[in-house]
Design an enzyme around this catalytic site. Structure first.
Site, PDB file in Angstrom:
ATOM      1  N   ASN A  82      -5.632  12.255   0.743  1.00 39.81           N
ATOM      2  CA  ASN A  82      -4.672  11.440   1.500  1.00 39.81           C
ATOM      3  C   ASN A  82      -5.464  10.629   2.520  1.00 39.81           C
ATOM      4  O   ASN A  82      -6.691  10.755   2.627  1.00 39.81           O
ATOM      5  CB  ASN A  82      -3.614  12.327   2.163  1.00 39.81           C
ATOM      6  CG  ASN A  82      -2.467  11.505   2.741  1.00 39.81           C
ATOM      7  OD1 ASN A  82      -1.893  10.654   2.049  1.00 39.81           O
ATOM      8  ND2 ASN A  82      -2.138  11.718   3.996  1.00 39.81           N
ATOM      9  N   LYS A  83      -4.766   9.819   3.267  1.00 35.85           N
ATOM     10  CA  LYS A  83      -5.389   8.898   4.227  1.00 35.85           C
ATOM     11  C   LYS A  83      -6.421   9.615   5.098  1.00 35.85           C
ATOM     12  O   LYS A  83      -6.195  10.732   5.546  1.00 35.85           O
ATOM     13  CB  LYS A  83      -4.285   8.298   5.103  1.00 35.85           C
ATOM     14  CG  LYS A  83      -4.716   7.334   6.186  1.00 35.85           C
ATOM     15  CD  LYS A  83      -5.636   6.241   5.719  1.00 35.85           C
ATOM     16  CE  LYS A  83      -5.113   5.455   4.546  1.00 35.85           C
ATOM     17  NZ  LYS A  83      -6.186   4.657   3.883  1.00 35.85           N
TER      18      LYS A  83
ATOM     19  N   ARG B 298       0.860  -1.182   0.000  1.00 31.77           N
ATOM     20  CA  ARG B 298       0.000   0.000   0.000  1.00 31.77           C
ATOM     21  C   ARG B 298       0.898   1.235   0.000  1.00 31.77           C
ATOM     22  O   ARG B 298       2.119   1.129   0.111  1.00 31.77           O
ATOM     23  CB  ARG B 298      -1.027  -0.001   1.138  1.00 31.77           C
ATOM     24  CG  ARG B 298      -0.725  -0.722   2.400  1.00 31.77           C
ATOM     25  CD  ARG B 298       0.369  -0.116   3.242  1.00 31.77           C
ATOM     26  NE  ARG B 298       0.180   1.326   3.388  1.00 31.77           N
ATOM     27  CZ  ARG B 298       1.137   2.194   3.635  1.00 31.77           C
ATOM     28  NH1 ARG B 298       2.399   1.768   3.740  1.00 31.77           N
ATOM     29  NH2 ARG B 298       0.914   3.466   3.760  1.00 31.77           N
ATOM     30  N   GLY B 299       0.252   2.403  -0.127  1.00 35.06           N
ATOM     31  CA  GLY B 299       1.019   3.639  -0.294  1.00 35.06           C
ATOM     32  C   GLY B 299       1.054   3.958  -1.785  1.00 35.06           C
ATOM     33  O   GLY B 299       1.351   3.062  -2.603  1.00 35.06           O
ATOM     34  N   ALA B 300       0.757   5.209  -2.135  1.00 35.99           N
ATOM     35  CA  ALA B 300       0.530   5.564  -3.543  1.00 35.99           C
ATOM     36  C   ALA B 300       1.700   5.192  -4.474  1.00 35.99           C
ATOM     37  O   ALA B 300       1.498   4.474  -5.468  1.00 35.99           O
ATOM     38  CB  ALA B 300       0.191   7.050  -3.644  1.00 35.99           C
TER      39      ALA B 300
ATOM     40  N   GLN C 128      -1.824   2.123  10.007  1.00 41.06           N
ATOM     41  CA  GLN C 128      -0.547   2.266   9.278  1.00 41.06           C
ATOM     42  C   GLN C 128       0.488   3.018  10.121  1.00 41.06           C
ATOM     43  O   GLN C 128       1.688   2.767   9.994  1.00 41.06           O
ATOM     44  CB  GLN C 128      -0.759   3.016   7.956  1.00 41.06           C
ATOM     45  CG  GLN C 128      -1.471   2.231   6.873  1.00 41.06           C
ATOM     46  CD  GLN C 128      -2.956   2.500   6.875  1.00 41.06           C
ATOM     47  OE1 GLN C 128      -3.541   2.785   7.912  1.00 41.06           O
ATOM     48  NE2 GLN C 128      -3.582   2.399   5.722  1.00 41.06           N
TER      49      GLN C 128
ATOM     50  N   ARG D 240      -7.390  -0.224  -6.762  1.00 39.55           N
ATOM     51  CA  ARG D 240      -7.684   0.840  -5.786  1.00 39.55           C
ATOM     52  C   ARG D 240      -7.879   2.133  -6.588  1.00 39.55           C
ATOM     53  O   ARG D 240      -7.035   2.452  -7.430  1.00 39.55           O
ATOM     54  CB  ARG D 240      -6.544   1.001  -4.763  1.00 39.55           C
ATOM     55  CG  ARG D 240      -6.441  -0.165  -3.792  1.00 39.55           C
ATOM     56  CD  ARG D 240      -5.524   0.157  -2.623  1.00 39.55           C
ATOM     57  NE  ARG D 240      -6.193   0.907  -1.584  1.00 39.55           N
ATOM     58  CZ  ARG D 240      -5.560   1.380  -0.498  1.00 39.55           C
ATOM     59  NH1 ARG D 240      -4.265   1.188  -0.348  1.00 39.55           N
ATOM     60  NH2 ARG D 240      -6.212   2.050   0.421  1.00 39.55           N
TER      61      ARG D 240
ATOM     62  N   ASP E 243      -2.181  10.953  -2.022  1.00 41.19           N
ATOM     63  CA  ASP E 243      -2.562   9.910  -2.987  1.00 41.19           C
ATOM     64  C   ASP E 243      -2.955  10.510  -4.321  1.00 41.19           C
ATOM     65  O   ASP E 243      -2.870   9.851  -5.355  1.00 41.19           O
ATOM     66  CB  ASP E 243      -3.703   9.063  -2.427  1.00 41.19           C
ATOM     67  CG  ASP E 243      -3.164   8.136  -1.348  1.00 41.19           C
ATOM     68  OD1 ASP E 243      -3.028   8.599  -0.198  1.00 41.19           O
ATOM     69  OD2 ASP E 243      -2.826   6.988  -1.675  1.00 41.19           O
TER      70      ASP E 243
HETATM   71  O1  MRU Z   1      -4.444   3.163   2.326  1.00 39.77           O
HETATM   72  P1  MRU Z   1      -2.971   3.397   2.192  1.00 39.77           P
HETATM   73  O2  MRU Z   1      -2.171   2.845   3.314  1.00 39.77           O
HETATM   74  O3  MRU Z   1      -2.469   2.971   0.836  1.00 39.77           O
HETATM   75  O4  MRU Z   1      -2.829   4.976   2.246  1.00 39.77           O
HETATM   76  C1  MRU Z   1      -1.552   5.538   2.148  1.00 39.77           C
HETATM   77  C2  MRU Z   1      -1.559   7.001   2.267  1.00 39.77           C
HETATM   78  O5  MRU Z   1      -2.565   7.639   2.388  1.00 39.77           O
HETATM   79  C3  MRU Z   1      -0.232   7.681   2.127  1.00 39.77           C
HETATM   80  O6  MRU Z   1      -0.183   8.833   2.895  1.00 39.77           O
HETATM   81  C4  MRU Z   1      -0.021   8.059   0.658  1.00 39.77           C
HETATM   82  O7  MRU Z   1      -0.281   6.963  -0.168  1.00 39.77           O
HETATM   83  C5  MRU Z   1       1.342   8.559   0.399  1.00 39.77           C
HETATM   84  S1  MRU Z   1       2.565   7.293   0.545  1.00 39.77           S
HETATM   85  C6  MRU Z   1       4.047   8.039   0.246  1.00 39.77           C
END
Ligand code: MRU
Length: 348
Positions: free
Chosen positions: A248-249, A47-49, A197, A90, A238
């Site tokens: 973002n999250k 996970r993470g963009a 996370q 996603r 994201d």
């Molecule tokens: O649901 P996730 O864990 O994929 O969400 C991740 C985030 O929101 C991060 O802040 C974002 O992807 C940036 S990662 C460098």
């Protein structure tokens, strides 16, 4: 690079560190099927963009390997179908589409005359995307360093470290780079309900890098700002719309509002691959809705009464007006974001 590698291409297989198991177990899963890679993105093995963008690119390399196509055109049709499947894994992070489109563009190169040449080009494109994100991460740390005062107390939301980017991280890279530069920083890590996370992944990563930190529950951020004092907030992204609105999250928006109320700078940190100039504002960003069980259950244990309904938006959109600056590998962008992002992205 960190000692742990969240994404690896090993002997024609994609190896992903299973982030669902951290910090209890450091374990990896090997993939040879692009459909399984799409499922791994949806179920958040990775996970993470930026990390899901890189993963999708390698998913395309697997799709090219798996395809039984005998002609270049037939292989391109299979790749387009694989791209559609991976894109749906996603919806919010633009990096997924960004990476898949780059791979498809490379696969469509008129100079590629054989099936094997297309397969090789797809893999080379995936390696190139990984290398690009690695360079971006490293430059982001350099660009952000002047924004961090000596002895800064920093709130961070979600996880934006190497696990989320495959390389050095983005917002978390800012904290790690400041620590390495001897700035004596202290991080307050939002636990980041519902998938934790922050508590699970960011705390684990900061431990690996030896950065002093405390985990706080998401609801404690404003209290920490008022009572302990916070110098800045850093978050990832994201998808950043053309006007600077940032998805973002979930929980990022209320952290931004709390920062504004306390006069604390609020920095969004991310590579330019996360900036989507095709969307005029954050209202147009699709927000992923995840299963209610992520809210009604904690680590597999039900915490709400039977039959309780739950909403689970995985992301929120912070309006640009709450953002002090957006830090990218190409530089630090300040308001007015509309014009300045156009310049950064070479749109004028
Ligand atoms: O649901 P996730 O864990 O994929 O969400 C991740 C985030 O929101 C991060 O802040 C974002 O992807 C940036 S990662 C460098």
């Amino acid at each position: 690079m960190p000692a742990y590698r969240p994404i690896q291409w090993v002997d024609g297989r994609l190896r992903l560190l299973d982030q669902r198991e951290l910090p209890a177990r450091v374990t990896a899963i090997d993939y040879t099927d692009y459909g399984d890679v799409a499922d791994a993105i949806t179920s958040m093995v990775v996970r993470g963009a930026p990390a899901i963008g890189i993963t999708a690119a390698y998913g395309m390399a697997l799709a090219a390997q798996q395809s039984a196509a005998r002609t270049v055109d037939a292989l391109r049709v299979d790749l387009a179908a694989a791209g559609d499947r991976l894109r749906r894994a996603r919806p919010t992070a633009v990096n997924l589409t960004w990476a898949i489109n780059r791979v498809l563009q490379r696969a469509g190169d008129v100079g590629l005359e054989t099936v094997d040449a297309v397969r090789q080009a797809v893999l080379t494109a995936a390696h190139g995307i990984y290398a690009l994100e690695e360079q971006s991460n490293s430059q982001i740390g350099v660009n952000a360093l002047p924004l961090v005062p000596q002895g800064a107390k920093i709130i961070h939301h979600c996880n934006t470290g190497p696990l989320a980017t495959g390389a050095y991280g983005t917002a978390l890279r800012v904290i790690i780079a400041a620590h390495e530069a001897g700035k004596g920083v202290y991080a307050y890590v939002d636990e980041t309900r519902p998938r934790l996370q922050g508590a699970r992944l960011t705390a684990w990563e900061l431990q690996q890098w030896g950065v002093p930190h405390s985990v706080i529950v998401d609801g404690a951020a404003a209290h920490v700002m008022r009572t302990i004092g916070v110098d800045l907030c850093v978050v990832g992204c994201d998808r950043v719309a053309a006007n600077g609105d940032t998805a973002n999250k979930i929980g990022t928006y209320h952290l931004a509002i709390a920062a504004r109320a306390h006069g604390i700078p609020f920095y969004v940190v991310g590579p330019t691959s996360t900036i989507d100039m095709s969307l005029a504002s954050g209202d147009l960003i699709e927000i992923e809705q995840r299963p209610a069980e992520e809210v009604t259950h904690v680590m597999g244990r039900q915490v709400t009464p039977d039959g309780t309904a739950a909403e689970n938006p995985a992301f929120d959109v912070t309006p640009a007006e709450y953002i002090t600056a957006i830090v990218t590998e190409r530089g630090v962008v300040r308001p007015p974001f509309g014009g300045n992002l156009r310049v950064l992205m070479g749109c004028e």
